[in-house]
Scaffold this motif. Sequence first.
Motif, PDB file in Angstrom:
ATOM      1  N   LYS A   4     -28.992 -27.848  -4.195  1.00  0.00           N
ATOM      2  CA  LYS A   4     -28.113 -27.940  -5.356  1.00  0.00           C
ATOM      3  C   LYS A   4     -26.656 -27.914  -4.921  1.00  0.00           C
ATOM      4  O   LYS A   4     -26.206 -26.962  -4.285  1.00  0.00           O
ATOM      5  CB  LYS A   4     -28.369 -26.780  -6.310  1.00  0.00           C
ATOM      6  N   PRO A   5     -25.887 -28.963  -5.274  1.00  0.00           N
ATOM      7  CA  PRO A   5     -24.452 -28.952  -4.992  1.00  0.00           C
ATOM      8  C   PRO A   5     -23.761 -27.906  -5.874  1.00  0.00           C
ATOM      9  O   PRO A   5     -24.090 -27.777  -7.054  1.00  0.00           O
ATOM     10  CB  PRO A   5     -23.980 -30.359  -5.362  1.00  0.00           C
ATOM     11  N   VAL A   6     -22.831 -27.169  -5.301  1.00  0.00           N
ATOM     12  CA  VAL A   6     -22.101 -26.129  -6.022  1.00  0.00           C
ATOM     13  C   VAL A   6     -20.634 -26.205  -5.635  1.00  0.00           C
ATOM     14  O   VAL A   6     -20.305 -26.347  -4.460  1.00  0.00           O
ATOM     15  CB  VAL A   6     -22.654 -24.720  -5.676  1.00  0.00           C
ATOM     16  N   THR A   7     -19.744 -26.112  -6.626  1.00  0.00           N
ATOM     17  CA  THR A   7     -18.311 -26.007  -6.360  1.00  0.00           C
ATOM     18  C   THR A   7     -17.919 -24.545  -6.499  1.00  0.00           C
ATOM     19  O   THR A   7     -18.175 -23.920  -7.534  1.00  0.00           O
ATOM     20  CB  THR A   7     -17.493 -26.862  -7.347  1.00  0.00           C
ATOM     21  N   ALA A  61     -32.729 -23.725  -0.862  1.00  0.00           N
ATOM     22  CA  ALA A  61     -33.653 -22.597  -0.880  1.00  0.00           C
ATOM     23  C   ALA A  61     -35.086 -23.091  -0.742  1.00  0.00           C
ATOM     24  O   ALA A  61     -35.417 -24.181  -1.205  1.00  0.00           O
ATOM     25  CB  ALA A  61     -33.499 -21.807  -2.174  1.00  0.00           C
ATOM     26  N   GLU A  62     -35.901 -22.263  -0.103  1.00  0.00           N
ATOM     27  CA  GLU A  62     -37.321 -22.552   0.048  1.00  0.00           C
ATOM     28  C   GLU A  62     -38.127 -21.315  -0.316  1.00  0.00           C
ATOM     29  O   GLU A  62     -37.693 -20.202  -0.055  1.00  0.00           O
ATOM     30  CB  GLU A  62     -37.649 -22.927   1.490  1.00  0.00           C
ATOM     31  N   GLY A  63     -39.279 -21.517  -0.909  1.00  0.00           N
ATOM     32  CA  GLY A  63     -40.160 -20.407  -1.230  1.00  0.00           C
ATOM     33  C   GLY A  63     -40.476 -20.357  -2.706  1.00  0.00           C
ATOM     34  O   GLY A  63     -39.930 -21.103  -3.508  1.00  0.00           O
ATOM     35  N   LYS A  64     -41.376 -19.431  -3.068  1.00  0.00           N
ATOM     36  CA  LYS A  64     -41.805 -19.385  -4.462  1.00  0.00           C
ATOM     37  C   LYS A  64     -40.725 -18.892  -5.414  1.00  0.00           C
ATOM     38  O   LYS A  64     -40.800 -19.130  -6.608  1.00  0.00           O
ATOM     39  CB  LYS A  64     -43.080 -18.557  -4.607  1.00  0.00           C
ATOM     40  N   ASP A  65     -39.686 -18.226  -4.905  1.00  0.00           N
ATOM     41  CA  ASP A  65     -38.586 -17.780  -5.766  1.00  0.00           C
ATOM     42  C   ASP A  65     -37.335 -18.634  -5.567  1.00  0.00           C
ATOM     43  O   ASP A  65     -36.232 -18.218  -5.867  1.00  0.00           O
ATOM     44  CB  ASP A  65     -38.266 -16.311  -5.504  1.00  0.00           C
ATOM     45  N   GLU A  66     -37.516 -19.884  -5.104  1.00  0.00           N
ATOM     46  CA  GLU A  66     -36.360 -20.722  -4.757  1.00  0.00           C
ATOM     47  C   GLU A  66     -35.457 -21.001  -5.952  1.00  0.00           C
ATOM     48  O   GLU A  66     -34.235 -21.011  -5.814  1.00  0.00           O
ATOM     49  CB  GLU A  66     -36.800 -22.019  -4.081  1.00  0.00           C
ATOM     50  N   LYS A  67     -36.014 -21.204  -7.125  1.00  0.00           N
ATOM     51  CA  LYS A  67     -35.176 -21.474  -8.310  1.00  0.00           C
ATOM     52  C   LYS A  67     -34.287 -20.278  -8.628  1.00  0.00           C
ATOM     53  O   LYS A  67     -33.098 -20.423  -8.902  1.00  0.00           O
ATOM     54  CB  LYS A  67     -36.033 -21.826  -9.517  1.00  0.00           C
TER      55      LYS A  67
END
Length: 81
Positions: A4-7, A61-67
């Motif tokens: 996800k791009p973030v400023t 992020a990777e993994g089941k809690d990535e969101k």
Amino acid sequence: MIKKPVTIKKNMAMEDRPVAHLVQEASQVYIEMEDKKINAKSIMGMMSLSLQEGEDITVVAEGKDEKEAVAGVEGFLTTRK
């Protein structure tokens, strides 16, 4: 995996306190900026990025809690305090 791009909207400067708070949010999260990919749990790595307000980065992020992890890091970087 989520990217996800973030400023950045927070003055990170070179202080260790904001970086330490960011590291607490991270869970299998990386920050990509230009040609660098830094583990967001590494205080020294994060400080080496010298993040500045207005810069664009990508949160990965990777993994089941990535969101939740991406949302937490994005919230931290985009909430002015």
